[in-house]
Design an enzyme around this catalytic site. Sequence first.
Site, PDB file in Angstrom:
ATOM      1  N   ASP A  56      19.284  97.045 106.370  1.00 46.94           N
ATOM      2  CA  ASP A  56      20.376  96.176 105.920  1.00 46.94           C
ATOM      3  C   ASP A  56      21.279  97.014 105.017  1.00 46.94           C
ATOM      4  OD1 ASP A  56      22.003  94.141 104.686  1.00 46.94           O
ATOM      5  OD2 ASP A  56      20.445  92.683 105.233  1.00 46.94           O
ATOM      6  N   ASP A  57      22.599  96.843 105.148  1.00 49.44           N
ATOM      7  CA  ASP A  57      23.528  97.623 104.324  1.00 49.44           C
ATOM      8  C   ASP A  57      23.722  97.027 102.931  1.00 49.44           C
ATOM      9  OD1 ASP A  57      24.871  95.485 105.705  1.00 49.44           O
ATOM     10  OD2 ASP A  57      26.753  96.301 104.934  1.00 49.44           O
ATOM     11  N   ASP A  84      19.176  93.935 110.366  1.00 52.11           N
ATOM     12  CA  ASP A  84      20.362  93.114 110.122  1.00 52.11           C
ATOM     13  C   ASP A  84      21.396  93.371 111.212  1.00 52.11           C
ATOM     14  OD1 ASP A  84      21.924  91.279 108.582  1.00 52.11           O
ATOM     15  OD2 ASP A  84      23.124  92.982 107.912  1.00 52.11           O
ATOM     16  N   GLU A 114     -15.356 125.875 148.903  1.00 52.84           N
ATOM     17  CA  GLU A 114     -15.976 124.983 149.877  1.00 52.84           C
ATOM     18  C   GLU A 114     -17.386 124.576 149.475  1.00 52.84           C
ATOM     19  OE1 GLU A 114     -16.799 129.230 151.324  1.00 52.84           O
ATOM     20  OE2 GLU A 114     -15.292 128.120 150.173  1.00 52.84           O
ATOM     21  N   MET A 128      24.930  92.468 111.021  1.00 53.22           N
ATOM     22  CA  MET A 128      26.264  92.798 110.531  1.00 53.22           C
ATOM     23  C   MET A 128      26.207  94.014 109.598  1.00 53.22           C
ATOM     24  SD  MET A 128      27.847  90.540 112.185  1.00 53.22           S
ATOM     25  CE  MET A 128      29.492  90.697 111.509  1.00 53.22           C
TER      26      MET A 128
END
Length: 458
Positions: free
Chosen positions: A9-10, A53, A373, A55
């Site tokens: 979140d800013d 967040d 083999e 925005m």
Amino acid sequence: MSARVLVVDDIVTNVKLLEAKLSAEYFDVVTALNGIEALAICERGEADIVLLDVMMPGMDGFEVCRRLKNGATTAHIPVVMVTALDQPGDRLKGLDAGADDFLTKPLDDTALFARVRSLVRLKSVTDELRNRAFASRRLGIADPLAAAASETGLNGRILVIEDRPTVTERLSSALSAFHIVEIETDPHQALVRAAEGDYDSVLVSLDLKAYDGLRICSQLRSLERTRNVSVLMLGEAEDRTRILRGLEIGAHDFLIRPVDRNELLARVRTQVRRKRFTERLRDSVQSSMEMAVMDQLTGLHNRRFMDSRMGTMFDESALRARSLAMLVLDVDRFKVVNDTWGHDAGDEVLREFADRVRACTRGIDLVARMGGEEVVVVLPDTSLDAACAVAERIRERVEAEPFSIHRNTRSITVTVSIGVSSRRAGDASAAEMMKRADDALYRAKDAGRNRVIVANAA
């Protein structure tokens, strides 16, 4: 359940508030103030779940989520969009970006903690698979993480457990455009059908008339055949307490009625994508395990597995005073096959040879390709005489029918020489038993090939 929660979140006060709440619930909290920082933290593997967040300046939460879900190393990290936006279109945009949930502010703490714990549990299921899947790259398997992250979540098999015809009709109409949808109106038959149907997602109504939908969710999560299917609950707004309980017992997601068609499609697609992501990782782990112990040409066990398993079988035989026998087989004149018909023909012979040997042995026997083999068969609880009979049966089966080569356009005769030995009281290890079987094999070669020779008596 402790986990590392990344809060993005800013606004610093929002970050601090969530950090305090989550820390009080014993989560480890990591923080980021922008999308670039959040992506870097996730790419370093420092987050188990992201609370993101929407925005934010620069790169908004939708773009951050989209990048996380499209990244091979971050697609598995659950993302919860946290925002003040509460319009159906905003929620749908977040789900379309790949978000696992969309919570609106102010956050309900109980719902938040229940959702975080639920998503962390789901992530823990994939973490060990992801770690093991990395080994697949070293074994030459195509990158399993990239393949898993590319899953679209479309064309899923969906089972809807709902007993109201009008509701089932609406759900089926919405989902059928993108998925194969089946309806089960009888809750008593739902578990049987879910166990037999190999579904990607099961939608369970919490409003069934005569049955507790939560019990169905619990049973789906606990039964072996259905525990990997995604479970999505359908409930009313007043069912909040039961929905939270459903998340606690292992349901993956929920929808509140009236169900928005686009949100339904987005959440189902997310659940289908998550299930297939986990399945791809699980398949990759299974493939890498098989490659570690199997010979890729013949499908027999390889030398590394044989060395480990043979020692265990020898020790168990000695400890319990039980018989143990061994066959060492070698395809006669295999070099001539390669030189005359080519190495592709030689590979065809070895594959068919392995199939014929397998057909003459039991599930408890160890059948491994030593290299070239040469094949070794270890027979627990088998006397020397019985081992000789098995060896003779293999020899006859190899000689009985020609081997097809060049994609069934030619056939050639193949024979095998076999040396047989058994554990002796004085043997210190399986190597001594193998040495005797090997010596007997060379005697069979010297005696003219296409025969069974038993190791010399002590």
